[in-house]
Write a protein that holds these residues in place. Structure first.
Motif, short mmCIF file in Angstrom:
data_model
loop_
_atom_site.label_atom_id
_atom_site.label_comp_id
_atom_site.label_asym_id
_atom_site.label_seq_id
_atom_site.Cartn_x
_atom_site.Cartn_y
_atom_site.Cartn_z
N ALA A 156 0.83 -1.21 0.00
CA ALA A 156 0.00 0.00 0.00
C ALA A 156 0.86 1.26 0.00
O ALA A 156 0.53 2.25 -0.66
CB ALA A 156 -0.94 -0.01 1.22
N HIS A 233 -2.42 -2.82 -1.55
CA HIS A 233 -2.89 -1.67 -2.33
C HIS A 233 -4.14 -2.05 -3.10
O HIS A 233 -4.33 -3.22 -3.46
CB HIS A 233 -1.78 -1.20 -3.28
CG HIS A 233 -1.99 0.18 -3.83
ND1 HIS A 233 -2.77 0.41 -4.94
CD2 HIS A 233 -1.54 1.38 -3.41
CE1 HIS A 233 -2.78 1.72 -5.18
NE2 HIS A 233 -2.05 2.33 -4.28
N TYR A 238 0.69 -3.32 -7.60
CA TYR A 238 1.68 -3.04 -6.56
C TYR A 238 1.85 -4.23 -5.62
O TYR A 238 2.95 -4.50 -5.13
CB TYR A 238 1.29 -1.80 -5.77
CG TYR A 238 1.25 -0.56 -6.63
CD1 TYR A 238 2.42 0.00 -7.13
CD2 TYR A 238 0.04 0.04 -6.96
CE1 TYR A 238 2.39 1.14 -7.93
CE2 TYR A 238 -0.01 1.17 -7.76
CZ TYR A 238 1.17 1.71 -8.25
OH TYR A 238 1.13 2.82 -9.06
#
Length: 317
Positions: A156, A233, A238
């Motif tokens: 994240a 995320h 990601y």
């Protein structure tokens, strides 16, 4: 408003502003240079109060938790409190790293440690903790771009940095295209500033991928997570990037380097700052820009002390 007026005449930031109906935020720059021992102890206790909600007390031994006032001479604390109780609920400890190995000396702003009381998560604090102080420093730097660094294994956060700042390496979109300046900055950070993010001397560094191997042996040991424990995320790219790049069993981190510039600031103000907080943030930015005009004028007319290349006037005999 009185706090903003005082800020016009301070060389280091010490601002308190409303950041929503329930919270207020204090931003304190380099408190180790000017705060009393009593105030420093109180500030550290506020940080420990937040940290104790997620980690055992005393489990972190680096940075602002080290008990070393010298560390706070190069730290910027962003502390969020509840308005009704004054209880600290979140903080970000940014570190200013002096880089002297480049063609010109420069500062790199390390995004540092962020902690939020679990009871206050999902309360819309991320815009304060991950961008507000960076934007204030950009305006204080007269819009000159600032380099930022980030060390993490959390997908994240990797995604947030990639999407917020400019010229970031590495990212899923740019896994191998580092510039020479990225490489030189990374080498200096790893050689001289590991203590800032709690990485021990035995950790390795992959210069091609900007991956720190065996990173959790220098004071940040209790921050180590498995991939499933690390917050994901919303964009799966990601998550896959971190899972592919990092060995979570060993304890790897990714070192990201990027810049904050005017375009980044405009995007942040447009997309991240809640409309209800735009006025407060705008007034603060104006005060900071005025400071860059007022302080030099005060110094210019003070003929008793040196200011840059200007020398104090001597009375003739």
């Amino acid at each position: 408003m009185s706090g903003l007026v005082r800020a016009l005449f301070q060389s280091e930031l010490d601002l308190t502003l409303a950041t929503g109906a329930q919270f207020e935020t204090r931003i304190v720059e380099r408190p180790g240079k000017w705060m009393s021992q009593e105030d420093l102890a109180a500030l550290s206790e506020d940080l420990i109060t937040v940290a104790s909600k997620t980690l055992a007390r005393g489990s972190l031994t680096y940075g602002v938790f080290s008990g070393d006032p010298e560390r706070l001479k190069s730290t910027i604390i962003t502390l969020v409190r509840r308005k009704d109780t004054g209880q600290p609920v979140a903080f970000n400890a940014l570190a200013l790293m002096d880089i002297t190995t480049m063609a010109e000396p420069m500062e790199v702003l390390h995004l540092g440690l962020v902690m939020v009381d679990p009871d206050q998560q999902s309360r819309g604090l991320s815009w304060v903790l991950y961008g507000l102080t960076c934007i204030l420093l950009l305006f204080r730097n007269q819009m000159r771009p600032l380099w930022v660094s980030n060390v993490t294994q959390v997908p994240a956060i990797v995604g947030m940095v990639a999407e917020t700042f400019d010229d970031v390496f590495p990212t899923p979109q740019r896994p191998k295209q580092r510039s020479l300046q990225h490489l030189l900055l990374a080498r200096t950070i790893m050689a001289d500033h590991r203590h800032v993010f709690g990485v021990g001397p035995d950790a390795g560094f992959d210069e091609d991928r900007f991956v720190i191997t065996n990173a959790y042996t220098g004071g940040s040991d209790d921050l180590k997570k498995t991939f499933n424990e690390a917050p994901q995320h919303r964009n799966e790219i990601y998550n896959a990037f971190c899972q592919d790049m990092l060995d979570y069993d060993r304890g790897d981190d990714v070192l990201q380097l990027g810049q904050i510039d005017l375009a980044t600031a405009v995007g942040y103000l447009k997309n991240s700052v809640p409309r209800a907080s735009l006025a407060s943030v705008g007034v603060t930015l104006i005060a900071i820009m005025l400071q860059r005009l007022i302080l030099p004028l005060i110094h210019w007319f003070d003929n008793s002390r040196q200011f840059g290349t200007l020398r104090p006037r001597k009375d003739r005999l």
